[in-house]
Design a protein around this motif. Structure first.
Motif, PDB file in Angstrom:
ATOM      1  N   ALA A 166      69.529   7.709  41.594  1.00  0.00           N
ATOM      2  CA  ALA A 166      70.778   8.477  41.590  1.00  0.00           C
ATOM      3  C   ALA A 166      71.945   7.619  41.105  1.00  0.00           C
ATOM      4  O   ALA A 166      73.091   8.070  41.093  1.00  0.00           O
ATOM      5  N   ASP A 267      69.244  12.034  52.431  1.00  0.00           N
ATOM      6  CA  ASP A 267      68.160  12.768  53.091  1.00  0.00           C
ATOM      7  C   ASP A 267      67.934  12.292  54.520  1.00  0.00           C
ATOM      8  O   ASP A 267      67.494  13.065  55.378  1.00  0.00           O
ATOM      9  N   THR A 274      61.317  12.312  48.937  1.00  0.00           N
ATOM     10  CA  THR A 274      62.420  13.248  49.153  1.00  0.00           C
ATOM     11  C   THR A 274      62.101  14.156  50.340  1.00  0.00           C
ATOM     12  O   THR A 274      60.942  14.324  50.723  1.00  0.00           O
ATOM     13  N   GLY A 278      64.019  19.772  50.828  1.00  0.00           N
ATOM     14  CA  GLY A 278      65.163  19.522  49.959  1.00  0.00           C
ATOM     15  C   GLY A 278      66.504  19.713  50.637  1.00  0.00           C
ATOM     16  O   GLY A 278      67.478  20.104  49.987  1.00  0.00           O
ATOM     17  N   ALA A 281      69.311  17.439  49.181  1.00  0.00           N
ATOM     18  CA  ALA A 281      69.570  17.838  47.799  1.00  0.00           C
ATOM     19  C   ALA A 281      70.345  19.153  47.744  1.00  0.00           C
ATOM     20  O   ALA A 281      71.305  19.302  46.977  1.00  0.00           O
ATOM     21  N   HIS A 305      66.078  16.917  38.291  1.00  0.00           N
ATOM     22  CA  HIS A 305      65.632  15.533  38.443  1.00  0.00           C
ATOM     23  C   HIS A 305      64.132  15.427  38.189  1.00  0.00           C
ATOM     24  O   HIS A 305      63.670  14.402  37.695  1.00  0.00           O
ATOM     25  N   GLU A 316      62.640  19.625  45.160  1.00  0.00           N
ATOM     26  CA  GLU A 316      63.810  20.056  44.390  1.00  0.00           C
ATOM     27  C   GLU A 316      63.805  21.571  44.211  1.00  0.00           C
ATOM     28  O   GLU A 316      64.852  22.216  44.308  1.00  0.00           O
ATOM     29  N   ASN A 399      71.007  17.032  38.333  1.00  0.00           N
ATOM     30  CA  ASN A 399      70.526  16.554  39.626  1.00  0.00           C
ATOM     31  C   ASN A 399      69.890  15.177  39.506  1.00  0.00           C
ATOM     32  O   ASN A 399      69.122  14.929  38.566  1.00  0.00           O
ATOM     33  N   PHE A 401      68.036  12.125  42.261  1.00  0.00           N
ATOM     34  CA  PHE A 401      67.646  11.734  43.613  1.00  0.00           C
ATOM     35  C   PHE A 401      67.001  10.346  43.557  1.00  0.00           C
ATOM     36  O   PHE A 401      66.261  10.046  42.618  1.00  0.00           O
ATOM     37  N   HIS A 406      68.943   9.025  48.440  1.00  0.00           N
ATOM     38  CA  HIS A 406      70.226   9.295  47.787  1.00  0.00           C
ATOM     39  C   HIS A 406      70.147  10.541  46.909  1.00  0.00           C
ATOM     40  O   HIS A 406      69.259  10.663  46.071  1.00  0.00           O
ATOM     41  N   ASN A 407      71.105  11.443  47.064  1.00  0.00           N
ATOM     42  CA  ASN A 407      71.188  12.652  46.249  1.00  0.00           C
ATOM     43  C   ASN A 407      72.534  12.674  45.539  1.00  0.00           C
ATOM     44  O   ASN A 407      73.579  12.616  46.197  1.00  0.00           O
TER      45      ASN A 407
END
Length: 415
Positions: A166, A267, A274, A278, A281, A305, A316, A399, A401, A406-407
Motif C-alpha cells: 500500500a 485490518d 487480508t 475485507g 478494505a 489490488h 477484496e 485499491n 493492500f 495496510h489498506n
C-alpha cells in the motif's frame, strides 16, 4: 478550513510494459503481459522462476556515472520516472519558491539488491569488514525522495513512506493532504521497487505466495480466475506530480484529473493475509468515497489490488460487495497486475497512472488470463476480462493492500 483542490499535472512510468507513460499505457490497453523467465540471475533452483522485469532498460542511458555509483536500482527507477513526470508537468523552478515544492516517495523494500551484494561480498572476504561507503546511503528507503529533491533543487516537504504493497497510495495520500492544507504547491510523489533479487524471490517463494506456472509465465497472473495460484513479482516505478489546482490553472498546466478522496485503515488481523471479509478494505473505500462526496454507485472504474492469490482476491471482492450491498451496479473492475505483475511498493503508483489514463482516454483496461472466474465471485460483478472496453470514465478508484494489514485507497475524478 478552506481546503485546496489537488490535481495531477504530470506522469512518469518505468514498468515491465514500457519505459515511459505512452508505451506503458498502450501495452496496458492492448492487454500485453510483461512476464517472462528471470534474466537477472540464475533462478533455476527456485519454485517460481519468472517475473515481470523491465525490458530494454539501461540506467546508464538516463543517469550519469556518479548517480549510478551511489544509488540502488530502486532509486535509479525513482529518478527516471520522476524525471518524466516533472518534464510532463512543465512547471519551472525558477518561477517558484523551492520551499513550495516537495517530494513524498514510497518503497516497500528499499535497497534489497545493495544489501544482498554487500553481505555476499563480506562473506566472500573471509569476514573482513570491507563495506562500501555507499552501502547505507544506497540501502535506506528514503534516499529516493532525497535524491529526487537534490537532483532538482526542491526544498519543501521531503520523506518516504513504507506500508508494504500500500506504500505508493500512502505517499499519494500524504502528498494530497499536504497540498490541500496549503503546505506545498507541488509535490512529486509515487513509488519505486527493485525486488527481483535472490533474497526477495527466495522469501516470497518460501511463503508459497507466488505463482509457479513456470511453463507459461505470461498466463501466470490471473486475478479472480478459479485457477489462480499466486502473484508474479514485478519491478519499476510510477511518478505523479500533484499540484494545487489554482496554481496549475494559473500557469496553464495540463490536468489529468483531480484527487478528491483518499483513506487508510488497518485490518488488525494477520501479518500477511487480508481480512477474509475485507472489513478494513471496505472501510477504507467507504472513507475515501465519503471524503470525495460520492458513493460506490458513482464510481465508473475500480483498479483492483487483486494480485492473483486465492485468498486476497476474494477478500477484496467481499469488500466491494459490502459497499454495493450485493446489488448490480455500473462499476467496472479490472486488475492490471495480470499484465504488470505485482510491483509491491510501486504498485499503487503505476495503477494510479492507469486510473488517470482511463479517465483521460475513456478506456477501461482488461484483466488478462482470467478465463474462468471463481464461482465464489457473484456473476453480476462487472469484471473486465480479455479486452479493454471503451466507456466513459469520470471517476476511477485505486485499491492497494499491504502486508501488516495496510489498506490504502485513492479516488480520482475528471476535472
Amino acid at each position: 478550513m478552506n481546503l485546496k483542490r489537488v490535481v495531477v499535472t504530470g506522469l512518469g512510468a518505468l514498468t515491465p510494459l514500457g519505459n515511459d507513460v505512452k508505451t506503458f499505457w498502450k501495452n496496458i490497453v492492448a492487454g500485453k503481459s510483461g512476464a517472462a523467465d528471470i534474466t537477472r540471475f540464475d533462478a533455476t533452483l527456485f519454485r517460481a522462476r519468472f517475473a515481470c522485469e523491465l525490458k530494454d532498460f539501461n540506467a546508464a542511458d538516463y543517469l550519469d556515472r556518479n548517480d549510478l555509483k551511489r544509488t540502488d536500482a530502486f532509486t535509479q527507477y525513482a529518478l527516471v520516472a520522476s524525471d518524466e513526470a516533472i518534464k510532463d508537468s512543465g512547471f519551472e523552478l525558477s518561477k517558484m519558491d523551492p520551499f513550495d515544492i516537495g517530494v513524498i516517495w514510497g518503497s516497500g523494500q528499499g535497497g534489497m539488491e545493495t544489501f544482498e551484494q554487500q553481505i555476499s561480498e563480506f562473506a566472500l572476504g573471509n569476514g573482513q569488514p570491507r563495506f562500501s561507503p555507499f552501502f547505507i546511503p544506497k540501502l535506506i528507503s528514503n534516499m529516493s525522495s532525497g535524491l529526487i529533491s537534490i537532483r532538482n533543487g526542491y526544498m519543501g516537504i521531503n520523506y518516504t513512506t513504507v506500508s508494504a504493497c500500500a506504500t505508493s497510495n500512502t505517499a499519494i495520500m500524504d502528498a494530497f493532504n499536504y497540498i490541500r492544507l496549503g503546505k506545498a504547491k507541488i509535490i512529486i510523489t509515487g513509488g519505486s521497487e527493485a525486488p527481483i533479487t535472490t533474497a526477495s524471490l527466495g522469501g516470497f517463494n518460501s511463503m508459497k505466495a507466488m505463482s509457479i506456472r513456470n511453463d507459461d509465465p505470461q498466463a501466470a497472473s490471473r486475478p479472480f480466475d478459479v485457477d489462480r495460484d499466486g502473484f508474479v513479482i514485478g519491478e519499476g516505478a510510477g511518478a505523479l506530480v500533484l499540484e494545487d489546482y489554482d496554481h496549475a490553472v494559473k500557469r496553464g498546466a495540463h490536468i489529468y484529473g483531480e484527487i478528491t478522496g483518499a483513506a487508510m485503515t488497518a485490518d488488525a488481523y494477520h501479518m500477511t493475509a487480508t481480512h477474509p471479509q475485507g472489513l478494513g478494505a471496505a472501510k477504507a473505500m467507504e472513507l475515501a468515497l465519503t471524503e470525495a462526496g460520492i458513493s460506490i454507485a458513482d464510481v465508473d472504474y475500480l483498479n483492483a489490488h487483486a494480485t492473483s492469490t486465492p485468498v486476497g482476491d476474494l477478500s477484496e471482492i467481499n469488500a466491494i460487495l459490502s459497499l454495493t450491498g450485493g446489488e448490480k451496479s455500473k462499476l467496472m473492475i479490472s486488475s492490471t497486475k495480470s499484465m504488470t505483475g505485482h510491483l509491491l511498493g510501486a504498485a499503487g503508483a503505476i495503477e494510479a497512472i492507469v486510473a488517470l489514463m482511463s479517465i483521460a482516454d475513456n478506456v477501461i483496461p482488461p484483466t488478462i488470463n482470467t478465463t474462468n472466474i471463481d464461482p465464489a465471485i457473484p456473476a453480476h460483478l462487472n469484471i473486465v476480462t480479455g479486452q479493454a472496453e471503451a466507456r466513459a470514465v469520470n471517476v476511477a478508484m485505486s485499491n492497494t493492500f499491504g502486508f501488516g494489514g495496510h489498506n490504502g485507497i485513492v479516488v480520482f475524478q475528471s476535472v
